[in-house]
Design an enzyme around this catalytic site. Structure first.
Site, PDB file in Angstrom:
ATOM      1  N   ASP A  99      59.106  36.429  92.162  1.00 51.67           N
ATOM      2  CA  ASP A  99      57.970  36.159  91.292  1.00 51.67           C
ATOM      3  C   ASP A  99      58.165  34.742  90.750  1.00 51.67           C
ATOM      4  O   ASP A  99      59.213  34.422  90.202  1.00 51.67           O
ATOM      5  CB  ASP A  99      57.967  37.176  90.142  1.00 51.67           C
ATOM      6  CG  ASP A  99      56.571  37.506  89.665  1.00 51.67           C
ATOM      7  OD1 ASP A  99      55.827  36.561  89.361  1.00 51.67           O
ATOM      8  OD2 ASP A  99      56.240  38.706  89.580  1.00 51.67           O
ATOM      9  N   ASP A 205      52.570  33.800  89.508  1.00 53.47           N
ATOM     10  CA  ASP A 205      51.970  34.267  88.261  1.00 53.47           C
ATOM     11  C   ASP A 205      50.852  33.328  87.791  1.00 53.47           C
ATOM     12  O   ASP A 205      51.051  32.105  87.754  1.00 53.47           O
ATOM     13  CB  ASP A 205      53.069  34.325  87.189  1.00 53.47           C
ATOM     14  CG  ASP A 205      52.648  35.090  85.960  1.00 53.47           C
ATOM     15  OD1 ASP A 205      52.363  36.285  86.089  1.00 53.47           O
ATOM     16  OD2 ASP A 205      52.605  34.483  84.871  1.00 53.47           O
ATOM     17  N   GLU A 262      48.384  35.148  91.784  1.00 53.17           N
ATOM     18  CA  GLU A 262      47.638  35.968  90.827  1.00 53.17           C
ATOM     19  C   GLU A 262      46.557  35.084  90.209  1.00 53.17           C
ATOM     20  O   GLU A 262      46.850  34.005  89.714  1.00 53.17           O
ATOM     21  CB  GLU A 262      48.577  36.498  89.749  1.00 53.17           C
ATOM     22  CG  GLU A 262      47.888  37.492  88.832  1.00 53.17           C
ATOM     23  CD  GLU A 262      48.544  37.616  87.476  1.00 53.17           C
ATOM     24  OE1 GLU A 262      48.459  38.694  86.884  1.00 53.17           O
ATOM     25  OE2 GLU A 262      49.123  36.624  86.983  1.00 53.17           O
ATOM     26  N   HIS A 337      52.394  46.188  87.375  1.00 50.76           N
ATOM     27  CA  HIS A 337      53.079  46.323  86.083  1.00 50.76           C
ATOM     28  C   HIS A 337      52.167  46.007  84.899  1.00 50.76           C
ATOM     29  O   HIS A 337      52.576  46.175  83.758  1.00 50.76           O
ATOM     30  CB  HIS A 337      54.300  45.398  86.077  1.00 50.76           C
ATOM     31  CG  HIS A 337      53.895  43.958  86.162  1.00 50.76           C
ATOM     32  ND1 HIS A 337      53.318  43.423  87.311  1.00 50.76           N
ATOM     33  CD2 HIS A 337      53.917  42.956  85.257  1.00 50.76           C
ATOM     34  CE1 HIS A 337      53.030  42.152  87.091  1.00 50.76           C
ATOM     35  NE2 HIS A 337      53.387  41.834  85.858  1.00 50.76           N
ATOM     36  N   ASP A 338      50.956  45.512  85.148  1.00 48.18           N
ATOM     37  CA  ASP A 338      50.002  45.217  84.070  1.00 48.18           C
ATOM     38  C   ASP A 338      48.877  46.247  83.995  1.00 48.18           C
ATOM     39  O   ASP A 338      48.011  46.155  83.119  1.00 48.18           O
ATOM     40  CB  ASP A 338      49.329  43.849  84.289  1.00 48.18           C
ATOM     41  CG  ASP A 338      50.296  42.685  84.165  1.00 48.18           C
ATOM     42  OD1 ASP A 338      51.316  42.818  83.451  1.00 48.18           O
ATOM     43  OD2 ASP A 338      50.019  41.634  84.783  1.00 48.18           O
TER      44      ASP A 338
HETATM   45  O1  ISL Z   1      47.537  42.133  81.721  1.00 47.20           O
HETATM   46  C1  ISL Z   1      46.655  41.452  81.315  1.00 47.20           C
HETATM   47  C2  ISL Z   1      45.786  41.892  80.261  1.00 47.20           C
HETATM   48  O2  ISL Z   1      45.919  43.208  80.151  1.00 47.20           O
HETATM   49  C3  ISL Z   1      46.335  40.175  81.858  1.00 47.20           C
HETATM   50  O3  ISL Z   1      45.606  39.381  81.008  1.00 47.20           O
HETATM   51  C4  ISL Z   1      47.612  39.474  82.229  1.00 47.20           C
HETATM   52  O4  ISL Z   1      48.207  38.952  81.108  1.00 47.20           O
HETATM   53  C5  ISL Z   1      47.260  38.419  83.194  1.00 47.20           C
HETATM   54  O5  ISL Z   1      46.804  39.113  84.308  1.00 47.20           O
HETATM   55  C6  ISL Z   1      48.454  37.618  83.602  1.00 47.20           C
HETATM   56  O6  ISL Z   1      49.503  38.432  84.028  1.00 47.20           O
HETATM   57  C7  ISL Z   1      50.686  37.826  84.394  1.00 47.20           C
HETATM   58  O7  ISL Z   1      51.099  36.822  83.504  1.00 47.20           O
HETATM   59  C8  ISL Z   1      51.437  37.244  82.188  1.00 47.20           C
HETATM   60  C9  ISL Z   1      52.377  38.445  82.180  1.00 47.20           C
HETATM   61  O8  ISL Z   1      52.432  38.979  80.894  1.00 47.20           O
HETATM   62  C10 ISL Z   1      51.948  39.509  83.150  1.00 47.20           C
HETATM   63  O9  ISL Z   1      52.873  40.553  83.177  1.00 47.20           O
HETATM   64  C11 ISL Z   1      51.785  38.852  84.480  1.00 47.20           C
HETATM   65  O10 ISL Z   1      51.495  39.762  85.503  1.00 47.20           O
HETATM   66  C12 ISL Z   1      52.080  36.061  81.526  1.00 47.20           C
HETATM   67  O11 ISL Z   1      53.097  35.557  82.340  1.00 47.20           O
END
Ligand code: ISL
Ligand code: CA
Length: 573
Positions: A99, A205, A262, A337-338
């Protein structure tokens, strides 16, 4: 006319390291734990393993706040462990993705420590510092009205230097300044460092946030009642994004490496194709958010919204058709994971429905055109936390910050608090972060110590040990699904997509065809019997059932009554 590539045929398994398998009893999953499960990936039949961030990190955001890009967090293991993991995967013909989190760093990263120390420091411009603004009362204000994804302003004031720095996420995650050439060089070196170690590619990310509109103008007001606004129009797919992605693409090409970006906050495929178009030299594919954002209400993620089948159909149809026609490629996912667990969020996790629903979603997802991503535990039909659990079980800053903010605003408005709790129960990121359920022993076989986040109550009945090699299990169904997709790759990987039954409110139907052969995928999204009239373009009486989540399917009639969450795939030609 779709060009063949190994990564189009591949499926990817995503690991959230803290919650996968703990090898030393400290309650936190680790790399040796992943190594213990190497054969599990083979059994499932995936081709690539992606591990969420394992770099040293204070874990304000569970590792998405990186303090050192060229090392491993001691909680997870050592560089040597990662080398062993890569070796073990490669021996089995599997690939490994890291990642890459380079929109921001941790505030503990030495670059930021330097940057913060003084306006004259060599690293000052590595981050985005701005002077305060003052309102008509002479009160100090942030440089613009952008809000952070995790609540509050996207700017943090530093009294020592009387400037603010930008953080689109937590204040402990300052945004890097990509306009500054040394930042880009440093990131490109990090990419090479890992590729030289044998990593096969990256999940990047929020990679579409790295270029911001010069001058950082105020955001358009989207939610009038809100103090801060999104600002995404000024940082999602900003002016220099493609220049940067092409720099990265050149390095990836040298190593023949894989990439998935992403990309939140983009809905226009014409924008996305600039990053994933075959001839662009940027990324292989991206994660878009349209499906997983469908149930976000008008006041953000934790405000309620019932999603409509018609929306789901038009989103899927849009991306499927566009990428096929424009030489792009889709990344297919429902969980990560989100995102909360699909069966609890959009179907039903009641005992009589959960395995049917889990298999129905696998069917819906895996036969579309794109590379399949399966998130740990999805292959077992894992669910959200039980409703009865207290808010104190949550660990994630997104949910916890929201709750604190709401208590301040809503105070004793019990109804507002209750609505939020209901939304957390559906959508909190923590649901997907509960430990993987390996067997029925203590802590689901995840850890012999105290898990950092509570194990779901249902682990004695829902776990890998009872499912692997068990006919009828969710795991077996995923295995068959991934295998079938590959066996008939000319249809399911490279074939054309057509949405059927656009107006049906309960059933999602589509076909895939390679010109000679055609398969139809039928998914009942409801926990009730639903009538489905066979579409004219489909000739069911001679159809062959390829896969089904109920023991027998009778497809010989013109009209079928589909059972709750029934799903099947048939070859009609
Ligand atoms: O999960 C979200 C809201 O519920 C999204 O806004 C998320 O923060 C966004 O998709 C970005 O995600 C990624 O970057 C973030 C991290 O917290 C997430 O786990 C990651 O997947 C910041 O690095
Ligand atoms: Ca551990």
């Amino acid at each position: 006319p779709v060009a063949e590539a190994w990564w189009k045929e591949a499926s990817v398994y995503q690991i959230y390291p803290s919650s996968f398998k703990d090898s030393n009893g400290d309650g936190i999953g680790d790399i040796p734990g992943v190594i213990e499960k190497l054969d599990y990936f083979k059994q499932l039949g995936v081709d690539v393993v992606w591990v969420c961030p394992i770099y040293p990190s204070p874990k304000v955001d569970m590792g998405y706040d990186v303090a050192d890009y060229c090392d491993i967090d001691p909680k997870y293991g050592t560089l040597g462990d990662v080398e062993r993991l890569i070796e073990g995967l490669h021996e089995r013909g599997l690939k490994f993705l890291m990642d890459l989190v380079v929109n921001h760093t941790s505030d503990q990263h030495k670059w930021f420590q330097e940057s913060k120390s003084s306006p004259d420091n060599l690293y000052r411009d590595w981050y985005i510092w701005r002077k305060p603004k003052y309102d008509e009362n002479g009160t100090r204000q942030p440089p613009n009205n952008w809000g952070s994804f995790f609540g509050g302003s996207a700017w943090e004031y530093d009294a020592a230097t009387d400037e603010y720095y930008l953080h689109l996420f937590a204040k402990e995650q300052p945004d890097l300044n990509w306009e500054h050439p040394p930042v880009r060089d440093a990131v490109y070196n990090i990419i090479r460092f890992w590729l030289d170690k044998g990593v096969d590619g990256f999940r990047m990310d929020v990679i579409n946030f790295i270029s911001k509109t010069p001058g950082l103008p105020d955001a358009e007001v989207m939610i009038p009642s809100a103090r801060y606004q999104s600002g995404a129009e000024h940082f999602a797919c900003g002016p220099r994004l493609h220049e940067y992605l092409q720099d990265i693409g050149k390095i990836l090409k040298e190593y023949d490496a894989f990439s998935v970006g992403e990309m939140p906050s983009v809905k226009d495929p014409k924008e996305v194709i600039k990053s994933v178009g075959e001839s662009r030299g940027e990324l292989n594919m991206i994660f878009n958010f349209e499906i997983v954002d469908m149930d976000h209400g008008s006041k953000g993620k934790f405000s309620p919204r019932k999603w409509a089948m018609a929306d789901l159909k038009s989103i899927v149809d849009k991306w499927q058709t566009f990428m096929y026609k424009n030489h792009g490629w889709n990344a297919l996912y429902l969980e990560n994971h989100d995102q909360a667990r699909t069966i609890s969020r959009w179907a039903s996790d009641k005992p009589e429905f959960r395995t049917f629903a889990a298999k129905m979603f696998a069917t819906f997802l895996c036969f579309q055109s794109g590379t399949v991503f399966v998130y740990q535990g999805q292959e077992l039909g894992m669910t959200n936390m039980p409703e009865a659990w207290d808010i104190s079980e949550y660990r994630d800053l997104e949910t916890l910050n929201h709750w604190e903010e709401l208590k301040e605003i809503a105070g004793s408005d019990a109804a507002a608090l209750e609505i939020a709790r209901k939304e957390y129960q559906l959508k909190s990121r923590d649901h997907a972060r509960l430990p993987v359920q390996w067997d029925s022993s203590l802590n689901a076989g995840f850890s012999t110590g105290t898990p950092w986040i509570r194990v779901n109550d249902d682990y004695k009945t829902c776990n890998a040990a009872t499912q692997v090699s068990t006919a009828g299990s969710v795991f077996e169904y995923w295995r068959l699904t991934l295998a079938l997709r590959k066996d008939l790759r000319s249809i399911f990987v490279y074939g054309e997509f057509e949405l059927l039954d656009r107006d049906h409110d309960d059933v999602f139907t589509y076909s895939r065809s390679n010109g000679d052969q055609k398969a139809v995928v039928v998914c009942n999204f409801r926990g009730a019997p639903v009538t489905w009239a066979v579409p004219l373009s489909t000739n069911l009486p001679s159809a062959k059932v390829l896969l089904s989540n109920y023991p027998e399917v009778d497809v010989t009639r013109k009209k079928l009554v589909l059972r709750p969450f029934e799903a099947f795939v048939i070859l009609v030609k």
